[in-house]
Design a protein around this motif. Structure first.
Motif: not given
Length: 149
Positions: A1-26
């Motif tokens: 699960m720690s690998e998933l957390k890292k990947r989710i953190s990268v998604i949430l920190e992406a500066p170019e994406a809006d929140i709905n795009t980030k949530l869909l990627k999650i």
């Protein structure tokens, strides 16, 4: 699960994406990586109304695009602000059926400043698949999402 957390953190920190795009990627990541997650989506409070509105999700189309507080598992979590794990939806009185294939559900609230602003909802086609590790991961995701809202 720690690998998933890292990947989710990268998604949430992406500066170019809006929140709905980030949530869909999650949603997409969880759907791809955890085989018993068969429907993954976010619901959010509809302004000051006591209802939830469907946000980004992955899975079968649902008729439940708006859910009143108190109705179904999602509506109960909107009121309680507590994680709710349903090992077998057929044993639950206040369950809103989205799919005949759904056997279990977990709903975790998203809190901001102590108020429930939304939640993540996961359905599974298996009975009782959700573990404490699932709860911990989803609670962490909701905590991180709450910081971004």
């Amino acid at each position: 699960m720690s690998e998933l957390k890292k990947r989710i953190s990268v998604i949430l920190e992406a500066p170019e994406a809006d929140i709905n795009t980030k949530l869909l990627k999650i949603c997409q990541l969880l759907d791809q990586e955890i085989e018993y997650y068969n429907w993954t989506g976010f619901y959010f409070r509809n302004g000051d109304k006591e209802e939830l509105v469907l946000g980004p999700y992955v899975g079968a189309k649902t008729d439940h695009t708006t859910i009143p507080f108190g109705k179904g598992i999602c509506g109960q979590v909107a009121v309680s602000g507590q994680t709710f794990v349903v090992p077998d939806v057929h044993q639950q009185d206040n369950y809103l059926s989205c799919s005949m294939d759904t056997k279990s559900e977990i709903v975790v609230p998203i809190l901001k400043d102590g108020k429930n602003i939304g939640q993540i909802d996961i359905d599974s086609h298996k009975v009782n698949p959700f573990t404490k590790a699932d709860e911990a991961l989803l609670e962490w995701i909701c905590q991180e999402v709450g910081k971004k809202m």
